[in-house]
Write an enzyme that holds these catalytic residues in place. Structure first.
Site, PDB file in Angstrom:
ATOM      1  N   ASP A  39      -5.903   8.168  -7.585  1.00 40.77           N
ATOM      2  CA  ASP A  39      -7.153   7.535  -7.146  1.00 40.77           C
ATOM      3  C   ASP A  39      -7.656   8.103  -5.824  1.00 40.77           C
ATOM      4  O   ASP A  39      -6.964   8.863  -5.179  1.00 40.77           O
ATOM      5  CB  ASP A  39      -6.893   6.041  -6.906  1.00 40.77           C
ATOM      6  N   LYS A  61     -13.583   7.622  -7.558  1.00 38.65           N
ATOM      7  CA  LYS A  61     -15.048   7.751  -7.571  1.00 38.65           C
ATOM      8  C   LYS A  61     -15.439   9.096  -6.989  1.00 38.65           C
ATOM      9  O   LYS A  61     -14.791   9.620  -6.115  1.00 38.65           O
ATOM     10  CB  LYS A  61     -15.668   6.667  -6.681  1.00 38.65           C
ATOM     11  N   MET A 177     -11.730  -4.896   1.071  1.00 35.45           N
ATOM     12  CA  MET A 177     -12.998  -4.580   0.400  1.00 35.45           C
ATOM     13  C   MET A 177     -14.173  -5.407   0.903  1.00 35.45           C
ATOM     14  O   MET A 177     -14.960  -5.929   0.114  1.00 35.45           O
ATOM     15  CB  MET A 177     -12.863  -4.814  -1.121  1.00 35.45           C
TER      16      MET A 177
HETATM   17  N1  SAH Z   1      -4.089  -1.552  -3.575  1.00 37.51           N
HETATM   18  C1  SAH Z   1      -4.615  -1.509  -2.242  1.00 37.51           C
HETATM   19  C2  SAH Z   1      -5.990  -2.157  -2.147  1.00 37.51           C
HETATM   20  C3  SAH Z   1      -7.046  -1.463  -2.941  1.00 37.51           C
HETATM   21  S1  SAH Z   1      -8.607  -2.204  -2.740  1.00 37.51           S
HETATM   22  C4  SAH Z   1      -3.631  -2.132  -1.270  1.00 37.51           C
HETATM   23  O1  SAH Z   1      -2.564  -2.593  -1.673  1.00 37.51           O
HETATM   24  O2  SAH Z   1      -3.914  -2.128  -0.079  1.00 37.51           O
HETATM   25  C5  SAH Z   1      -9.332  -1.176  -1.524  1.00 37.51           C
HETATM   26  C6  SAH Z   1      -9.361  -1.857  -0.186  1.00 37.51           C
HETATM   27  O3  SAH Z   1      -8.088  -1.792   0.422  1.00 37.51           O
HETATM   28  C7  SAH Z   1     -10.288  -1.207   0.806  1.00 37.51           C
HETATM   29  O4  SAH Z   1     -11.613  -1.646   0.636  1.00 37.51           O
HETATM   30  C8  SAH Z   1      -9.718  -1.680   2.114  1.00 37.51           C
HETATM   31  O5  SAH Z   1     -10.117  -2.990   2.403  1.00 37.51           O
HETATM   32  C9  SAH Z   1      -8.240  -1.709   1.816  1.00 37.51           C
HETATM   33  N2  SAH Z   1      -7.588  -0.459   2.263  1.00 37.51           N
HETATM   34  C10 SAH Z   1      -6.874   0.397   1.528  1.00 37.51           C
HETATM   35  N3  SAH Z   1      -6.408   1.411   2.286  1.00 37.51           N
HETATM   36  C11 SAH Z   1      -6.846   1.178   3.527  1.00 37.51           C
HETATM   37  C12 SAH Z   1      -6.707   1.843   4.770  1.00 37.51           C
HETATM   38  N4  SAH Z   1      -6.014   2.976   4.884  1.00 37.51           N
HETATM   39  N5  SAH Z   1      -7.305   1.294   5.848  1.00 37.51           N
HETATM   40  C13 SAH Z   1      -7.999   0.152   5.786  1.00 37.51           C
HETATM   41  N6  SAH Z   1      -8.160  -0.513   4.626  1.00 37.51           N
HETATM   42  C14 SAH Z   1      -7.594  -0.025   3.531  1.00 37.51           C
END
Ligand code: SAH
Length: 512
Positions: A39, A61, A177
């Site tokens: 992803d 995306k 998100m």
């Molecule tokens: N599976 C992921 C979440 C995916 S949804 C997890 O466990 O964290 C995507 C959201 O995750 C983003 O919109 C953001 O809010 C958060 N996110 C993922 N990686 C991030 C990062 N490096 N820094 C800040 N937010 C992050």
């Protein structure tokens, strides 16, 4: 590999950004699976470092291009598993926390495909910790809420009980998100009675060296987000432990923070370089322009077998040379002890370091790390014409070494053990490069310079180089850069990564 069996799918969490935060199990599976499906929030370095030619699919995306829907992804996983392949399904942070990994698992189960789940560090926990915000604290926070901000705008579409969240005092709330929804989230929380002075923070690109942490109060958070142009991926955090941030934060002390270092050499040879820069706080941009693959020169190995007399020297000039030679030597001769018949010469401390991983000590290292010096000094060392020097090389290595030995009438046998191929970057790599340009670009061979032009025009290259500190290692590299009209800022004298970093730090200080 289709042996009539169905493959398995491993739903692996890659961690939030720092490539070292993947679990040991995740990394092992990633390295050994037949195919990788990944992803957009997966750290580039994990994908770039896969062996050359590994089958991989980017299903994230991409602006203006065809995207995979969740259904497409499910069917791709199924198809690959039915082809008998073991699939590493690599997802950002944790695969099942707001990651839709659960949907993939359900689909696979329904279709009789075996799968395993390899948890990863979720950004809502790891992000605050890299920012210096403890998720729990004996006095300040007794629970953690992981909340999605997705669809907060359409109150009815969101399943989050925001009014309940607003009343959840005494814990830490991490909202995923939420960037486009932040106004709505904050006004909902305020309307539901949350204290406007509640400490709030936004963490952008958490766990990357370029992470930004801004603290505010609930009330002021939306304006902080807008003024600082916060972009996804970002997390919002609410709770009293944010007050500990100035004390607990630890990342801002790193000496190379703020540097964006583009590394162009082959990824499989760059792991130490990536890690050294990253641990010192630099943002490592993994842009390999070349890859090396083994090459078997059967005729040369045969000639080697036929040498009956005299001293045999092995001359190594690169770490790829060492690694591929040892692999092929054991394939040809079966037993590493046969190496006792050889003397070993190595150019540069990097080459010597790789030899030491095989518990081999060079008998000779030239006083200067330049191929012509290496050849000339080795001639004096080798002496008699009954000796043979085996020049372990890549297909594109230049012929200076062989020429100098032949001029001195020393028998030299070139042994090509690897080939260099130019790599094509994934689709979105070039756009990212121009959006966030590097402040330092490192070239380690003339081929890395040639390789960059397989991915961009000379004008684009010049534009990129003009804004950066260009580092060139080795004389041939510098010559090629100059031919292209690129200004070199630094030619490190030492060959080790440490001396490269020291010289770069001194150079940057002197420029300030
Ligand atoms: N599976 C992921 C979440 C995916 S949804 C997890 O466990 O964290 C995507 C959201 O995750 C983003 O919109 C953001 O809010 C958060 N996110 C993922 N990686 C991030 C990062 N490096 N820094 C800040 N937010 C992050």
């Amino acid at each position: 590999m289709n042996n009539g069996k169905t493959g398995a799918v491993f739903l692996i969490g890659a961690g939030p950004g720092d490539p070292d935060l993947i679990t040991v199990k995740g990394k092992l599976l990633l390295e050994t699976c037949d195919v990788v499906v990944y992803d957009n929030l997966v750290p580039d370095e994990l994908v770039v470092s896969l062996p050359y030619g590994r089958e991989k699919y980017y299903v994230g995306k991409r602006a203006g291009k065809h995207c995979y829907s969740q259904e497409d992804i499910n069917h791709l996983l199924l198809k690959l598993a039915l082809e008998g392949k073991n699939v590493a399904r690599l997802k950002g942070s944790d695969p099942l926390v707001f990651g839709r990994g659960g949907e993939e698992a359900k689909f696979l189960k329904k279709n009789g495909i075996k799968f395993e789940i390899v948890p990863g560090l979720t950004s809502g926990i790891a992000g605050p910790e890299y920012a210096g915000i403890p998720p729990t604290d004996r006095e300040l926070s007794s629970f953690v809420l992981l909340v999605t901000g997705h669809k907060a705008r359409e109150k009815e579409a969101s399943n989050v009980p925001w009014d309940w969240v607003a009343r959840a005092k005494g814990g830490t709330i991490a909202v995923y998100m939420g960037v486009t929804e932040i106004n709505r989230i904050v006004s909902t929380l305020l309307e539901s009675g949350m204290n406007p002075e509640t400490p709030a923070a936004v963490i952008e690109r958490a766990t990357y060296p370029s992470q930004r942490i801004l603290t505010a109060s609930l009330k002021t958070l939306p304006s902080v987000v807008i003024e600082n142009k916060i972009k996804p991926p970002a997390l919002f955090v609410f709770g009293e432990t944010i007050r500990l941030q100035p004390v607990v934060e630890w990342l801002s002390h790193k000496p190379l923070l703020g540097l964006r270092v583009m590394i162009t050499r082959a990824a499989d040879q760059s792991q130490d370089m990536y890690r050294n820069f990253r641990w010192l706080g630099a943002e490592v941009m993994t842009y390999p322009t070349i890859a090396t693959v083994p090459f078997h020169d059967r005729a040369a190995w045969q000639s080697l077998r036929e040498i009956r007399s005299g001293t045999k020297w092995l001359a190594f000039t690169s770490s790829s040379g060492v690694r591929n030679f040892i692999d092929q030597f054991t394939e040809n001769f079966g037993d590493i002890r046969r190496l006792a018949e050889y003397r070993i010469a190595a150019l540069g401390s990097g080459t010597a370091r790789i030899l030491s991983r095989y518990h081999l000590q060079p008998d000779f290292i030239p006083s200067r790390s330049v191929v012509s010096e290496f050849a000339a000094q080795l001639c004096d060392k080798v002496g008699g014409a009954d000796s043979t020097v085996l020049r372990v090389r890549g297909e594109l290595s230049d012929k200076t070494f062989e020429r100098i030995l032949s001029e001195r009438k020393l028998p030299v046998l070139p042994l090509t053990v690897y080939r260099t191929l130019f790599t094509e970057w994934p689709d979105d790599f070039k756009d990212k490069l121009f959006e966030f340009p590097p402040s330092v670009i490192i070239f380690t061979s003339a081929t890395t310079v040639d390789g960059i032009l397989k991915n961009m025009s000379i004008d684009e290259f010049r534009q990129l180089a003009q804004q950066a500190t260009v580092i060139s290692m080795g004389q041939a590299t510098a010559a090629r850069l100059r031919q292209m009209g690129i200004k070199i800022a630094l030619e490190p004298r030492g060959q080790s990564i440490q001396s490269l970093i020291d010289e770069l730090s001194r150079h940057l200080k002197s420029e300030r």
